[in-house]
Design an enzyme around this catalytic site. Structure first.
Site, PDB file in Angstrom:
ATOM      1  CD  GLU A 114      -2.518  -1.242   2.703  1.00  0.00           C
ATOM      2  OE1 GLU A 114      -2.185  -0.443   3.608  1.00  0.00           O
ATOM      3  OE2 GLU A 114      -3.325  -2.155   2.860  1.00  0.00           O
ATOM      4  CE  LYS A 116       5.105   4.897   7.007  1.00  0.00           C
ATOM      5  NZ  LYS A 116       4.832   6.216   7.545  1.00  0.00           N
ATOM      6  CG  ASP A 118       3.750  12.671   5.009  1.00  0.00           C
ATOM      7  OD1 ASP A 118       3.732  12.311   6.206  1.00  0.00           O
ATOM      8  OD2 ASP A 118       4.516  13.552   4.574  1.00  0.00           O
ATOM      9  CE1 TYR A 276      -3.534   2.718   8.497  1.00  0.00           C
ATOM     10  CE2 TYR A 276      -3.446   4.450   6.846  1.00  0.00           C
ATOM     11  CZ  TYR A 276      -3.242   4.017   8.131  1.00  0.00           C
ATOM     12  OH  TYR A 276      -2.744   4.878   9.059  1.00  0.00           O
ATOM     13  CE  LYS A 365       9.207   6.669   7.382  1.00  0.00           C
ATOM     14  NZ  LYS A 365       9.129   7.951   7.881  1.00  0.00           N
ATOM     15  CB  CYS A 459      17.061  42.878  17.524  1.00  0.00           C
ATOM     16  SG  CYS A 459      15.394  42.633  16.885  1.00  0.00           S
ATOM     17  CB  CYS A 462      14.156  46.790  17.952  1.00  0.00           C
ATOM     18  SG  CYS A 462      14.850  45.580  19.081  1.00  0.00           S
ATOM     19  CB  CYS A 477      15.241  40.571  20.220  1.00  0.00           C
ATOM     20  SG  CYS A 477      14.940  42.306  20.600  1.00  0.00           S
ATOM     21  CB  CYS A 483      11.503  44.191  19.775  1.00  0.00           C
ATOM     22  SG  CYS A 483      11.973  43.338  18.273  1.00  0.00           S
TER      23      CYS A 483
HETATM   24  S1  IVH Z   1      -0.806   0.252   8.716  1.00  0.00           S
HETATM   25  C1  IVH Z   1      -0.293  -1.964  12.594  1.00  0.00           C
HETATM   26  N1  IVH Z   1      -0.962   1.324   6.314  1.00  0.00           N
HETATM   27  O1  IVH Z   1       2.205   5.109   8.963  1.00  0.00           O
HETATM   28  C2  IVH Z   1      -0.416  -1.304  11.281  1.00  0.00           C
HETATM   29  N2  IVH Z   1      -0.131   2.664   8.090  1.00  0.00           N
HETATM   30  O2  IVH Z   1       4.663   4.462  10.365  1.00  0.00           O
HETATM   31  C3  IVH Z   1      -0.347   0.146  11.399  1.00  0.00           C
HETATM   32  N3  IVH Z   1       0.415   4.971   7.441  1.00  0.00           N
HETATM   33  O3  IVH Z   1       0.819   5.061  12.177  1.00  0.00           O
HETATM   34  C4  IVH Z   1      -0.531   0.998  10.276  1.00  0.00           C
HETATM   35  N4  IVH Z   1      -0.144   4.773   5.322  1.00  0.00           N
HETATM   36  O4  IVH Z   1      -0.269   6.591  10.425  1.00  0.00           O
HETATM   37  C5  IVH Z   1      -0.618   1.520   7.609  1.00  0.00           C
HETATM   38  N5  IVH Z   1      -1.178   2.146   4.151  1.00  0.00           N
HETATM   39  C6  IVH Z   1      -0.857   2.333   5.431  1.00  0.00           C
HETATM   40  C7  IVH Z   1      -0.358   3.570   5.902  1.00  0.00           C
HETATM   41  C8  IVH Z   1      -0.001   3.698   7.252  1.00  0.00           C
HETATM   42  C9  IVH Z   1       0.316   5.587   6.255  1.00  0.00           C
HETATM   43  C10 IVH Z   1       0.923   5.598   8.683  1.00  0.00           C
HETATM   44  C11 IVH Z   1       0.097   5.335   9.897  1.00  0.00           C
HETATM   45  C12 IVH Z   1       1.016   4.652  10.872  1.00  0.00           C
HETATM   46  C13 IVH Z   1       2.357   5.049  10.362  1.00  0.00           C
HETATM   47  C14 IVH Z   1       3.409   4.044  10.750  1.00  0.00           C
END
Ligand code: IVH
Length: 725
Positions: A114, A116, A118, A276, A365, A459, A462, A477, A483
């Site tokens: 999936e 991830k 943000d 998710y 990541k 500063c 001022c 400052c 200021c």
């Molecule tokens: S699964 C136990 N799926 O990433 C499973 N997390 O670094 C927990 N996150 O706290 C999470 N996309 O906020 C899962 N497709 C995804 C995600 C996801 C983003 C975030 C989530 C989690 C954090 C962990």
């Protein structure tokens, strides 16, 4: 049918219809009615709900516009803790993960990949198809109840489509390997409008949406709240225009929004969500694995990201990662990696958890992207508290899908560490975290005559000589009295939403009033009515807005003491600390007279805060200000029957809470004590009246309390003291 029954039936039918339109529009992006038709029905429902409030449901589509005001968020314990994920950064670490998994599960493993997202994670509880509760992650064990805000998010269904409740039981179809195989299925569509209020003229709304599977009576579903980049850019541009501090990235904006106390404001900001993860008591009997559960969740009407794949091994996982590392910038939202989950529930169970994260999932990541550009100049910004922050102005450069023009340099040490010179060629990095930063200097690009960047000793606003406190990296400052950015910032803070929330005024108003010479201090606000003529003549000020502003100022006298205390802008005294101090000391004179020891004895008030409060009240200027505010009628003591006061059974008594408790979290117990007039102390001393002892409390505390003959009471004892048994 009586008139009332008819109304109830019509309300139910409209709720259903409008929910489906929302789902079609926001989740499937396939609108089926015009905005006009939608609005007509929404108006009809609003009118009916106003006339028959007994049938108005907090989950009604009319609530998608918000309107509830929250006074702080309730803390809620998660039924299943919200864990984090282990991180990997390269192929080898992923292969190691795969090997660890297969050692335990054997070779037959499929993974779900999936994106991830943000954003910030959220846990939603549904009971009988209705959204009951939405809780933030918090510390993973307990989070904030932000339900009224989450209800405004258009893609989150407040009520699930009817017909999906556990009718047919047993296991669902086997995973098809294609999340969308259900999309075109029409043959097994449930009969959705057979219930009360079914109107013959309702369109056939459900052809084309995924075939619905039964949902459990009670389940929790987790996902990520986020904001699309385009919406973020637009809203942030508006903020900048209003001279408000822009948010650093969509995630911070989304997180800030979810914590707003006014759900109508939340409704105006386009948040989105992907789900998710599903939890329910017999989830593992209903589904073979994660993929199947997500497929079902999608059919219940939840937004599920389409870019999800079932992979038969690590090689396929790596392909998925490589593809999204390239394509992520084409998405309309930010992702910072890929999440890889073992699909099979039985295998997940075998793998189990570490203290912090599941062993059956991991995140990969993406590397932060870097680029090079020239430093054009360094500017120094002075904040409300006098902190001076250096900011690098860069030659605009494209990075990770956006144009980067500025980067934070944090403080003087950072400039020294980089050995930054004028016009340097710098490496800029934009990670998932704070955006963007300068990570180094490309020395081959340094100009021969370049001079080092020197942090100013005065500063920039001022001219006062800057100071640096021992052990701190930041320069300040010290001229807090004159200021300009400090003076203006202090007044802006005073009127801000979380402080006295003065309606009809914003940051820009304060700047204009300051420029005009009408205010030099927040106490001057209460003199403004004497300058009405001059105000009306000011650019963009008109009679109406001046009147609104003066009414807003007038109303600030009604704000509770804790808000006034926060508004004073005492360094290190944020909203929560102001609440604690107000609850403990009850009025400003007690607080001003408190010794550092008095303050230190208060639960959660440390030395740093005590020192800063002491310094504030030692300053004659501040004492004068408080005197003026008192004379102007601002609240300088807690109200006897304030919003949160539930009783005064514990008035005058002090408590220390220690250990863990069966019925309440410590936070809840401390709120109970304070809301019944009691005070919390941070440590055991002769001044203490009661020690509330739970399980697993430290033996030294117990010994100390016994030695001082302090009564040791249980959670039940405490509850019976406030008549709650
Ligand atoms: S699964 C136990 N799926 O990433 C499973 N997390 O670094 C927990 N996150 O706290 C999470 N996309 O906020 C899962 N497709 C995804 C995600 C996801 C983003 C975030 C989530 C989690 C954090 C962990």
């Amino acid at each position: 049918m009586s008139q009332m029954e008819e109304a109830a039936a019509r309300i139910e039918a409209l709720v259903r219809e409008l929910n489906e339109y929302n789902y079609r529009y926001y989740v499937l992006a396939q609108p089926v009615v015009s905005d006009y038709d939608f609005d007509i029905r929404l108006k009809e429902l609003e009118a009916l709900e106003a006339q028959y409030p007994q049938f108005a449901d907090p989950n009604s589509p009319t609530r998608k516009v918000g309107g509830e005001i929250t006074q702080g968020f309730r803390t809620v314990r998660h039924r299943w803790p919200m864990l984090s994920l282990g991180n990997t950064y390269n192929e080898q670490e992923l292969r190691d993960f795969d090997e660890r998994v297969r050692k335990i599960t054997g070779d037959q493993v499929t993974y779900v990949c999936e994106l991830k997202f943000d954003g910030l994670s959220i846990s939603l509880t549904y009971e009988h198809g209705k959204l009951k509760q939405a809780v933030t992650r918090g510390d993973g064990v307990q989070g904030d109840d932000v339900t009224s805000n989450i209800r405004t998010i258009k893609t989150i269904p407040n009520v699930l489509k009817p017909g999906g409740a556990r009718a047919a039981n047993g296991r669902n179809r086997a995973a098809s390997g294609d999340l969308f195989s259900g999309l075109a299925a029409t043959e097994d569509l449930p009969d959705l409008f057979s219930g009360a209020g079914a109107a013959a003229d309702l369109p056939d709304l459900f052809s084309g949406s995924p075939a619905q599977q039964p949902y459990p009576d009670l389940f929790e579903i987790r996902g990520e709240i986020f904001m699309h980049r385009a919406a973020f850019d637009r809203l942030n541009a508006e903020r900048e225009e209003l001279s408000l501090q822009p948010y650093a990235n969509p995630r911070n904006f989304a997180a800030g929004t979810v914590k707003l106390q006014d759900s109508a404001e939340v409704a105006k900001r386009p948040l989105d969500c992907f789900l998710y993860f599903l939890y329910s008591d017999d989830r593992n009997r209903q589904f073979a694995g994660h993929w199947e559960s997500i497929e079902a969740v999608r059919s219940w009407g939840f937004p599920i990201c389409e870019h999800t794949a079932l992979c038969s091994g690590m090689d396929e996982v790596l392909d998925f990662i490589a593809r999204w590392d390239k394509e992520r910038h084409n998405l309309s939202y930010d992702i910072d990696g890929i999440v890889i989950k073992v699909n099979d529930y039985a295998q997940q169970e075998e793998l189990g958890f570490t203290a912090k994260s599941p062993r059956w999932a991991i995140s990969y990541k993406f590397k932060a992207e870097t680029t090079e550009t020239r430093l054009e100049s360094v500017s120094y910004q002075v904040g409300r508290t006098g902190a001076v922050t250096p900011v690098a102005n860069l030659q605009p450069v494209q990075l990770a899908g956006t144009t980067v023009k500025r980067a934070s340099l944090h403080n003087a040490n950072e400039i020294m560490r980089l050995d930054l010179h004028e016009q340097d060629l710098v490496f800029v990095e934009k990670g998932g975290e704070i955006i963007p930063k300068i990570t180094g200097v490309n020395l081959s690009g340094r100009l021969p005559a370049a001079r080092p960047v020197i942090y100013p000793s005065e500063c920039p606003e001022c001219g006062t000589t800057l100071i640096r406190l021992e052990g701190e990296a930041v320069h300040y400052c010290p001229n807090d009295q004159s200021c300009p950015p400090q003076v203006v910032g202090r007044i802006q803070h005073f009127i801000s939403r979380k402080a006295l929330d003065v309606e009809g005024m914003g940051d820009e108003t304060i700047e204009a009033l300051y420029r005009e010479g009408l205010i030099r201090d927040y106490t001057d606000l209460y003199q403004l009515h004497e300058h009405k003529k001059q105000l009306i003549k000011m650019e963009r000020f008109g009679r109406k807005s001046v009147e609104n502003m003066l009414v807003g100022i007038e109303k600030s006298r009604e704000k509770p003491f804790e808000k006034v205390l926060f508004a004073l802008g005492i360094r290190h005294v944020g909203e929560t600390i102001a609440k604690k101090l107000a609850a403990h000391f009850k009025n400003i004179d007690e607080l001003a007279a408190a010794t550092p020891e008095d303050m230190n004895s208060v639960y959660e008030i440390g030395e740093r805060i005590a020192e800063s409060v002491g310094l504030f009240f030692a300053d004659p200027e501040n004492r004068k200000r408080i005197q003026v505010l008192k004379e102007k009628g601002l609240k300088m003591e807690v109200e006897q029957n304030g919003d949160t006061a539930l009783g005064d059974q514990l008035a005058g008594r002090t408590f220390v809470i220690s250990g863990t408790f069966a019925m309440h979290s410590r936070e809840e117990l401390s709120n109970l004590i304070e809301n019944h007039g009691g005070r919390l102390l941070s440590s055991i001393s002769a001044k203490l009246d009661y020690l509330v002892a739970g399980e697993k409390m430290g033996p030294s505390k117990l010994q100390k309390a016994e030695k001082l003959k302090i009564p040791i009471i249980s959670e039940e004892d405490l509850l019976s003291m406030i008549g709650k048994n």
